[in-house]
Design a protein around this motif. Structure first.
Motif, PDB file in Angstrom:
ATOM      1  N   ALA A 162     -80.932  55.138   0.345  1.00 35.60           N
ATOM      2  CA  ALA A 162     -81.594  55.342  -0.920  1.00 35.60           C
ATOM      3  C   ALA A 162     -81.277  56.766  -1.015  1.00 35.60           C
ATOM      4  O   ALA A 162     -81.191  57.201  -2.385  1.00 35.60           O
ATOM      5  CB  ALA A 162     -83.028  55.438  -0.467  1.00 35.60           C
ATOM      6  N   GLU A 163     -80.942  57.528  -0.024  1.00 33.26           N
ATOM      7  CA  GLU A 163     -80.640  59.049  -0.288  1.00 33.26           C
ATOM      8  C   GLU A 163     -79.187  59.070  -1.059  1.00 33.26           C
ATOM      9  O   GLU A 163     -79.053  59.864  -2.027  1.00 33.26           O
ATOM     10  CB  GLU A 163     -80.353  59.744   1.027  1.00 33.26           C
ATOM     11  N   ILE A 164     -78.175  58.209  -0.685  1.00 34.81           N
ATOM     12  CA  ILE A 164     -77.261  58.169  -1.194  1.00 34.81           C
ATOM     13  C   ILE A 164     -77.128  57.746  -2.650  1.00 34.81           C
ATOM     14  O   ILE A 164     -76.550  58.047  -3.468  1.00 34.81           O
ATOM     15  CB  ILE A 164     -76.061  57.357  -0.448  1.00 34.81           C
ATOM     16  N   GLU A 165     -77.958  56.779  -2.945  1.00 40.30           N
ATOM     17  CA  GLU A 165     -78.051  56.074  -4.364  1.00 40.30           C
ATOM     18  C   GLU A 165     -78.356  57.242  -5.147  1.00 40.30           C
ATOM     19  O   GLU A 165     -78.318  57.536  -6.476  1.00 40.30           O
ATOM     20  CB  GLU A 165     -78.960  54.883  -4.236  1.00 40.30           C
ATOM     21  N   ALA A 166     -79.550  58.060  -4.548  1.00 46.94           N
ATOM     22  CA  ALA A 166     -80.102  59.139  -5.422  1.00 46.94           C
ATOM     23  C   ALA A 166     -79.322  60.117  -5.750  1.00 46.94           C
ATOM     24  O   ALA A 166     -79.072  60.360  -6.889  1.00 46.94           O
ATOM     25  CB  ALA A 166     -81.206  59.806  -4.470  1.00 46.94           C
ATOM     26  N   ARG A 173     -77.894  61.051  -9.497  1.00 48.56           N
ATOM     27  CA  ARG A 173     -77.893  62.170  -9.975  1.00 48.56           C
ATOM     28  C   ARG A 173     -76.447  62.527 -10.726  1.00 48.56           C
ATOM     29  O   ARG A 173     -76.711  63.326 -11.990  1.00 48.56           O
ATOM     30  CB  ARG A 173     -78.472  63.205  -9.102  1.00 48.56           C
ATOM     31  N   TYR A 174     -75.521  62.388 -10.275  1.00 47.63           N
ATOM     32  CA  TYR A 174     -74.251  62.804 -10.749  1.00 47.63           C
ATOM     33  C   TYR A 174     -73.610  61.580 -11.886  1.00 47.63           C
ATOM     34  O   TYR A 174     -72.561  61.573 -12.154  1.00 47.63           O
ATOM     35  CB  TYR A 174     -73.268  63.095  -9.754  1.00 47.63           C
ATOM     36  N   GLY A 175     -74.447  60.446 -12.131  1.00 46.83           N
ATOM     37  CA  GLY A 175     -73.937  59.472 -12.827  1.00 46.83           C
ATOM     38  C   GLY A 175     -73.073  58.472 -12.232  1.00 46.83           C
ATOM     39  O   GLY A 175     -72.170  57.903 -12.870  1.00 46.83           O
ATOM     40  N   LEU A 176     -72.775  58.780 -10.853  1.00 45.88           N
ATOM     41  CA  LEU A 176     -71.607  58.017 -10.161  1.00 45.88           C
ATOM     42  C   LEU A 176     -71.735  56.510 -10.164  1.00 45.88           C
ATOM     43  O   LEU A 176     -70.916  55.796  -9.590  1.00 45.88           O
ATOM     44  CB  LEU A 176     -71.330  58.582  -8.942  1.00 45.88           C
ATOM     45  N   ASP A 177     -72.954  56.096 -10.509  1.00 46.56           N
ATOM     46  CA  ASP A 177     -73.377  54.666 -10.244  1.00 46.56           C
ATOM     47  C   ASP A 177     -73.054  54.037 -11.618  1.00 46.56           C
ATOM     48  O   ASP A 177     -73.240  52.770 -11.759  1.00 46.56           O
ATOM     49  CB  ASP A 177     -74.731  54.481  -9.938  1.00 46.56           C
ATOM     50  N   ARG A 178     -72.620  54.559 -12.616  1.00 48.52           N
ATOM     51  CA  ARG A 178     -72.448  53.829 -14.060  1.00 48.52           C
ATOM     52  C   ARG A 178     -71.065  53.545 -13.954  1.00 48.52           C
ATOM     53  O   ARG A 178     -70.217  54.040 -13.162  1.00 48.52           O
ATOM     54  CB  ARG A 178     -72.721  54.838 -15.038  1.00 48.52           C
ATOM     55  N   PRO A 179     -70.532  52.631 -14.931  1.00 39.63           N
ATOM     56  CA  PRO A 179     -69.222  52.186 -15.227  1.00 39.63           C
ATOM     57  C   PRO A 179     -68.263  53.603 -15.614  1.00 39.63           C
ATOM     58  O   PRO A 179     -69.034  54.622 -16.174  1.00 39.63           O
ATOM     59  CB  PRO A 179     -69.478  51.277 -16.288  1.00 39.63           C
ATOM     60  N   VAL A 180     -67.095  53.315 -15.411  1.00 43.19           N
ATOM     61  CA  VAL A 180     -66.239  54.395 -15.704  1.00 43.19           C
ATOM     62  C   VAL A 180     -66.491  55.337 -16.975  1.00 43.19           C
ATOM     63  O   VAL A 180     -66.404  56.240 -17.329  1.00 43.19           O
ATOM     64  CB  VAL A 180     -64.742  54.056 -15.398  1.00 43.19           C
ATOM     65  N   GLU A 236     -68.661  54.852 -19.167  1.00 42.64           N
ATOM     66  CA  GLU A 236     -69.862  55.735 -19.408  1.00 42.64           C
ATOM     67  C   GLU A 236     -69.799  56.994 -18.792  1.00 42.64           C
ATOM     68  O   GLU A 236     -70.391  58.069 -19.367  1.00 42.64           O
ATOM     69  CB  GLU A 236     -71.380  54.843 -18.881  1.00 42.64           C
ATOM     70  N   GLN A 237     -69.321  56.883 -17.610  1.00 42.99           N
ATOM     71  CA  GLN A 237     -69.275  58.457 -16.708  1.00 42.99           C
ATOM     72  C   GLN A 237     -68.438  59.321 -17.820  1.00 42.99           C
ATOM     73  O   GLN A 237     -68.682  60.725 -17.864  1.00 42.99           O
ATOM     74  CB  GLN A 237     -68.446  58.163 -15.591  1.00 42.99           C
ATOM     75  N   TYR A 238     -67.413  58.756 -18.294  1.00 45.99           N
ATOM     76  CA  TYR A 238     -66.592  59.687 -19.113  1.00 45.99           C
ATOM     77  C   TYR A 238     -67.485  60.100 -20.426  1.00 45.99           C
ATOM     78  O   TYR A 238     -67.372  61.341 -20.490  1.00 45.99           O
ATOM     79  CB  TYR A 238     -65.215  58.834 -19.684  1.00 45.99           C
ATOM     80  N   LEU A 239     -68.004  59.348 -20.999  1.00 42.14           N
ATOM     81  CA  LEU A 239     -69.025  59.748 -22.405  1.00 42.14           C
ATOM     82  C   LEU A 239     -69.638  60.878 -21.882  1.00 42.14           C
ATOM     83  O   LEU A 239     -70.100  61.678 -22.594  1.00 42.14           O
ATOM     84  CB  LEU A 239     -69.618  58.487 -22.813  1.00 42.14           C
ATOM     85  N   LEU A 240     -70.337  60.412 -20.679  1.00 42.02           N
ATOM     86  CA  LEU A 240     -71.572  61.433 -20.475  1.00 42.02           C
ATOM     87  C   LEU A 240     -70.648  62.877 -20.085  1.00 42.02           C
ATOM     88  O   LEU A 240     -71.158  63.724 -20.391  1.00 42.02           O
ATOM     89  CB  LEU A 240     -71.914  61.162 -18.918  1.00 42.02           C
ATOM     90  N   TRP A 241     -69.544  62.855 -19.188  1.00 44.71           N
ATOM     91  CA  TRP A 241     -68.963  64.094 -19.124  1.00 44.71           C
ATOM     92  C   TRP A 241     -68.806  64.747 -20.403  1.00 44.71           C
ATOM     93  O   TRP A 241     -68.830  66.025 -20.441  1.00 44.71           O
ATOM     94  CB  TRP A 241     -67.812  63.728 -18.333  1.00 44.71           C
ATOM     95  N   VAL A 242     -68.221  64.035 -21.377  1.00 48.52           N
ATOM     96  CA  VAL A 242     -67.849  64.668 -22.538  1.00 48.52           C
ATOM     97  C   VAL A 242     -69.118  65.150 -23.418  1.00 48.52           C
ATOM     98  O   VAL A 242     -68.864  66.376 -23.819  1.00 48.52           O
ATOM     99  CB  VAL A 242     -66.976  63.663 -23.414  1.00 48.52           C
ATOM    100  N   ARG A 243     -70.046  64.397 -23.360  1.00 44.88           N
ATOM    101  CA  ARG A 243     -71.197  64.693 -24.233  1.00 44.88           C
ATOM    102  C   ARG A 243     -71.756  66.147 -23.508  1.00 44.88           C
ATOM    103  O   ARG A 243     -71.996  67.058 -24.108  1.00 44.88           O
ATOM    104  CB  ARG A 243     -72.245  63.768 -24.048  1.00 44.88           C
ATOM    105  N   ALA A 244     -71.885  66.081 -22.204  1.00 44.95           N
ATOM    106  CA  ALA A 244     -72.360  67.223 -21.595  1.00 44.95           C
ATOM    107  C   ALA A 244     -71.374  68.512 -21.936  1.00 44.95           C
ATOM    108  O   ALA A 244     -71.944  69.582 -22.309  1.00 44.95           O
ATOM    109  CB  ALA A 244     -72.433  67.067 -20.179  1.00 44.95           C
ATOM    110  N   MET A 245     -70.143  68.324 -21.819  1.00 42.97           N
ATOM    111  CA  MET A 245     -69.094  69.514 -22.142  1.00 42.97           C
ATOM    112  C   MET A 245     -69.405  70.077 -23.569  1.00 42.97           C
ATOM    113  O   MET A 245     -69.310  71.299 -23.716  1.00 42.97           O
ATOM    114  CB  MET A 245     -67.741  68.907 -21.878  1.00 42.97           C
ATOM    115  N   LEU A 246     -69.696  69.035 -24.717  1.00 43.48           N
ATOM    116  CA  LEU A 246     -69.868  69.636 -25.749  1.00 43.48           C
ATOM    117  C   LEU A 246     -71.022  70.382 -25.924  1.00 43.48           C
ATOM    118  O   LEU A 246     -71.146  71.060 -26.907  1.00 43.48           O
ATOM    119  CB  LEU A 246     -69.637  68.459 -26.932  1.00 43.48           C
ATOM    120  N   ARG A 247     -72.045  70.075 -25.170  1.00 39.06           N
ATOM    121  CA  ARG A 247     -73.214  70.936 -24.746  1.00 39.06           C
ATOM    122  C   ARG A 247     -73.122  72.330 -24.395  1.00 39.06           C
ATOM    123  O   ARG A 247     -74.070  73.281 -23.969  1.00 39.06           O
ATOM    124  CB  ARG A 247     -74.310  70.187 -24.350  1.00 39.06           C
TER     125      ARG A 247
END
Lengths: 328, 359, 349
Positions: free
Chosen positions: A52-56, A60-67, A69-80
């Motif tokens: 559970a800890e690992i999953e958390a 938290r870092y979005g590592l459980d999502r498909p690649v 989505e991770q990319y989009l998250l990363w880009v969106r965050a950077m734009l902010r």
């Protein structure tokens, strides 16, 4: 001209998007991620981790999502303005980078300027005095510079500085200025410490640039338009500067774009040897540790630097060569 | 006139008329790592005032280097090693300036370049710098020699462009060379050469790279400007057609030497040297359509070696034994017409040491 | 063998080659450069067809279409091979073009840049044999030596590199390479323009001898009218993508029927001082093929221009009084234009 600049700047946007995509793929390529490495290390140390800890952590870092989505998250965050969190240093990436990037830029730009000035003077000299003793000496030193590995040169120069001038090299500041506020003294201290890194990092590039300029200028020197200029009575020095040199500088200028990343990657080993607080060593560590946000951001910043470098060289080119300006 | 040999009577008579340029025993060599190239190897020629002299010959004969040697604008590592280039700016009775004696980068020579003697190069594409406007380069030429204000110089440049037949000169003055057609570029180059009103124009293959209809325009232009501006012209070309239309006198060069010189009609109607004869016969002509052309056998020898005897002997249909041993002297074959061939003289070209008193 | 029985080996029918012009931020297609615009002619076996015209008139583009290096925009290029089969090169697939290319070879202007400096003469001349017939150096040696002899080169020099040869000899090497596969048709693009006159004479003689010995056909491109006149049976004059006049060479030069031909003929400097031609000096330069004027493309420079010329495009029509002679001028029949014949007589040579 204005439309050329606008076009050229707009062209950087799709390029950046493309580059960021490639970077993301590259840093995702090695199997596993920071969390799994972290967990592995903890387990080796005998710490029991819960699923559970690992999953958390992953969530938290979005590592459980498909690649993608991770990319989009990363880009969106950077734009902010949020460049993520460095797992290894345990600080936001931006603050880590902000601390080191300026020094990298200072060293790169200083190296580039050093390299240009030296290459310009020596290249012009050797071309106009082809086969003179000075030409042979410069060529010899140039090949020596090309052939000597950077770290070796760094060690040699450090030893010379220490044994001859009694000057301790390493880092960018003397201990007394390390955490001091910016004063004239600190700037001078920085400049003093820049000399060796700049020489070390710039030597290979300078030697290459000398060869390029020398060859270009030799090509131009006997061109009919130079002879025409001589035949209408233009004095020798003015003729050299106005006619062949300006044209010879055109290919020389275009090297600036790819010289910048060369300098940054060439600087890494030197920075390790000279313990310089630049991004080179940090990038290396981040890649080894799979510290993905840090590595990604660093590479992205460096790519941006390269793009800006090419932009500057293209604008310089357009200024030097009307054929480029009027082509669009 | 002690430097003249007795055999050069025809040549001397040729000199009687008012000359503007008199080249004597000019030698321009290129010292390279592979050896010495004797590009110009003892050339004598004169340009008469207000007349046009044509220098013809095939590639490698030294005609271009001869023309570049006049102003010492020889590509490196070429150097004038001997001879005189006497320039009489006003009249032949004046004391001449020996251009070969002036320092290549010196002020004296610079004052003459572009002012008294101008050069028009072949291939206007590369004879003007691509990174400056036409106007910039013309104004530079003008202001180097005459103290005009920038504005006045620009006016004069526009005037000159108009004079060489460039439409909309006030617009074209700000154009770059790559924006002009080949013919317009050549006109701009001519405008630059003539903007200071030179006394002698040296034109090196001025129409080689351009189309025939444009060539006709440019030749017309040079001819009319020659009359208008009281110029003498030295025209270098490989094209016997261009020569026939443009000049009064001709010298034919082969392997760095003048092999025949004379008036236009001497060369075309009474060609004497076997090389001149062969050159003319190798041109395709209308009446002999489809028939084999006469050719000169063999090839031009490589530039590092020079035959012991006459330069042309190897390829000459009339070569005799002695042609392979000795070099013939220049011989008079008519009034102001001479040829360098043993068919017309028994005399041998003087040994190199003889020219010691020339300098 | 009467004329109507003879079948042309090459026939161009209304050939067009346009190059798109793209402009602006999105590189929109804004116009076409009509490099070749409706060219038709035929070539018979053993014949030399000369193409004259100034730079940019489309002559090089035209022959690139014939060898299949460029794809025509429209039109037909009918080539009849040795077996009597006719192919349309304009529509042939790659494979077919490769096969036809053995019969049609090109010779280039610049003997200095068209030979690979790192290959020996043997490898240069033998390359087509290697590529097309898989013959290695040993298998092709005899043939290479034979070809060298044929073009007047010493076969002992086959191990030399191109730099060891003079311009004229290099052009011979280029010709030998073109002949390696026994072609029927040679396309020569300014083959003597880079050469000195005495060398040019040697190369022209070689072309004429090879034609006799091998029954070759030539399309011979040159900006030099005297060269084309010397070597061609028939000739065509091109101006910005169009053939403006074509006829048997002698007829074309003696009694031109298009003002542009007359101007070209009069512009050639004649190598004799007594020939004082009354020159037709044209104004301006050739029209920009991207901005062709309405009507006849030559009318802005034409000294005989009439009102009709600026409105109606003249097609290539047979001249009434002169047979096998076509001109693209509205006034071809009424103008009396000067040719070359009178000139040479007055020269008395």
């Amino acid at each position: 001209m204005a439309s050329y600049i606008v076009r050229r700047v707009l062209m950087m946007i799709p390029l950046l998007v493309l580059v960021s995509g490639v970077i993301f793929i590259v840093i995702q390529l090695p199997p596993g991620d920071y969390v799994s490495r972290h967990v592995a290390r903890l387990e080796m140390e005998g710490v029991v981790t819960h699923e559970a800890e690992i999953e958390a952590l992953k969530r938290r870092y979005g590592l459980d999502r498909p690649v993608h989505e991770q990319y989009l998250l990363w880009v969106r965050a950077m734009l902010r303005g949020d460049f993520g969190y460095s797992f290894a240093v345990r600080r936001p990436v931006l603050s880590v980078v902000a601390e080191r990037l300026p020094y990298s830029i200072i060293i790169s730009v200083a190296t580039l300027l050093f390299s240009w000035v030296v290459a310009f003077l020596v290249g012009t000299y050797t071309a106009t005095r082809q086969y003179s003793p000075g030409d042979y000496i410069a060529s010899f030193l140039g090949f020596l510079g090309l052939a000597t590995p950077n770290f070796m040169l760094a060690l040699i120069l450090m030893w010379i500085m220490y044994s001859v001038f009694g000057f301790t090299v390493g880092g960018l500041f003397s201990p007394e200025y390390q955490d001091a506020p910016w004063t004239m003294g600190r700037v001078l201290d920085l400049l003093k410490h820049l000399i060796i890194p700049v020489i070390v990092v710039g030597t290979a590039g300078t030697a290459g640039s000398i060869r390029i300029l020398r060859a270009n200028l030799l090509d131009e020197l006997n061109k009919p338009y130079v002879i025409t200029a001589e035949a209408k009575g233009v004095p020798p020095f003015r003729r050299l500067c106005k006619y062949p040199l300006r044209v010879a500088l055109i290919p020389f200028t275009s090297t600036v774009g790819w010289e910048l990343p060369n300098i940054v990657s060439g600087e890494t080993i030197t920075a390790v040897v000279l313990s310089l607080p630049t991004v080179g060593p940090m990038l290396l560590r981040a890649l080894v540790d799979q510290d993905m946000f840090l590595a990604g951001s660093l590479i992205l910043f460096l790519s941006l630097l390269t793009l800006v470098g090419t932009l500057v060289s293209d604008l310089l080119l357009a200024w030097l060569d009307p054929r480029i300006r009027y082509d669009r | 006139m002690s430097f003249l040999r007795s055999a050069d009577v025809g040549y001397r008579r040729f000199l009687m008329t008012d000359r503007i340029l008199d080249i004597q025993n000019l030698k321009t060599y290129f010292h390279t790592q592979e050896g010495v190239i004797r590009a110009v190897d003892g050339v004598y020629l004169s340009v008469r005032r207000r007349k046009a002299l044509g220098i013809v010959g095939e590639s490698g004969c030294g005609k271009s280097i001869t023309s570049l040697s006049v102003l010492q604008v020889i590509p490196s590592p070429g150097r004038i090693v001997d001879g005189r280039v006497l320039f009489y700016p006003e009249a032949e009775s004046d004391r001449p300036v020996d251009l070969a004696q002036l320092k290549r980068h010196g002020r004296e020579l610079r004052r003459i370049r572009g002012k008294d003697i101008s050069l028009v190069f072949q291939e206007p594409m590369v004879a003007l710098s691509p990174v400056y406007t036409v106007g910039n380069q013309i104004i530079e030429a003008l202001r180097l020699h005459e103290p005009h204000s920038k504005r006045r110089a620009r006016e004069l440049a526009v005037e000159m462009l108009d004079k060489v037949g460039i439409p909309n000169p006030d617009v074209m003055v700000d154009r770059y060379t790559f924006e002009l057609s080949g013919g317009m570029r050549q006109r701009a180059l001519i405008a630059m050469a003539l903007v200071c009103g030179p006394k002698l124009l040296i034109a090196d293959e001025p129409t080689t790279a351009i189309d025939v209809t444009i060539q006709a325009q440019i030749l017309d232009l040079i001819r009319s400007l020659q009359t208008d501006m009281d110029m003498s012209v030295m025209l270098i070309t490989h094209d016997l057609g261009v020569i026939a239309e443009m000049v009064d006198d001709i010298v034919v060069m082969y392997l760095g030497k003048v092999v025949e010189s004379g008036s236009l009609h001497d060369i075309f109607d009474r060609a004497s040297h076997p090389y001149t004869v062969a050159l003319q016969r190798s041109i395709p002509r209308f009446q002999r359509r489809g028939q084999p052309l006469e050719v000169i056998r063999g090839n031009v020898p490589d530039p590092y070696t020079r035959p012991q005897g006459c330069e042309f002997a190897e390829r000459c249909p009339k070569a005799m034994n002695r042609c392979f041993q000795d070099k013939p002297a220049m011989a008079e074959v008519g009034d102001r017409h001479s040829a360098k061939c043993f068919l017309f003289t028994d005399e041998v070209e003087s040994a190199p040491g003889r020219e010691a008193n020339v300098r | 063998m009467s004329d109507n029985v003879r079948q042309p080996m090459l026939e161009l029918i209304n050939l067009r080659k346009y190059f798109p012009v793209k402009k602006g931020f999105f590189r929109r297609h804004v116009a076409d450069v009509k490099a070749v615009d409706g060219v038709s002619f035929s070539l018979y076996e053993g014949e030399t067809f000369g193409l004259v015209g100034e730079s940019g008139c489309g002559k090089t583009t035209l022959i690139k279409n014939i060898v299949g290096a460029l794809r025509p925009t429209s039109g037909q290029i009918l080539f009849t091979d040795a077996g009597g089969q006719t192919h349309d090169i304009a529509r042939a697939d790659r494979e077919r073009i490769e096969a036809i290319r053995r019969d049609i070879q090109m010779i280039f202007q610049d003997p200095f840049s068209s030979l690979n400096p790192r290959m020996t003469v043997q490898d240069i001349i033998g390359e087509p044999l290697l590529v097309n017939e898989g013959k290695g150096r040993r298998a092709s040696r005899a043939r290479v030596a034979e070809l060298m002899e044929l073009v007047g080169l010493n076969p002992e020099l086959l191990r030399r590199y191109p730099h060891a040869f003079s311009g004229g000899q290099r052009q011979r090497i280029g010709i030998a390479r073109a002949l390696a596969l026994d072609p029927k048709l040679l396309l020569a693009d300014e083959p003597t323009s880079a050469l000195d006159v005495s060398v040019q004479a040697q190369i022209l003689n070689l072309f004429m001898r090879l034609q006799r010995e091998l029954n070759l056909s030539y399309i011979f491109i040159s900006h030099d009218l005297t060269v084309v006149q010397h070597i061609s049976d028939r000739a065509a004059v091109m101006y910005v993508g169009h053939i403006v006049e074509t006829a048997e060479t002698e007829r074309l030069y003696v009694s031109p029927k298009h003002p542009y031909t007359e101007a070209l003929l009069s512009a050639v400097p004649y190598p004799h001082p007594d020939v004082k031609k009354k020159k037709v000096v044209l104004k301006g330069g050739a029209a920009d093929p991207q901005l062709l004027p309405a009507g006849c493309p030559f009318h802005p420079r034409c000294p005989y221009v009439e009102a009709l010329c600026s409105t109606r495009f003249p097609s290539l029509e047979e001249v009434t009084e002169s047979q096998q002679h076509w001109s693209a001028c509205h006034y071809a029949d009424s103008l009396s234009l000067r040719g070359l014949d009178t000139l040479e007589e007055s020269a008395g040579s």
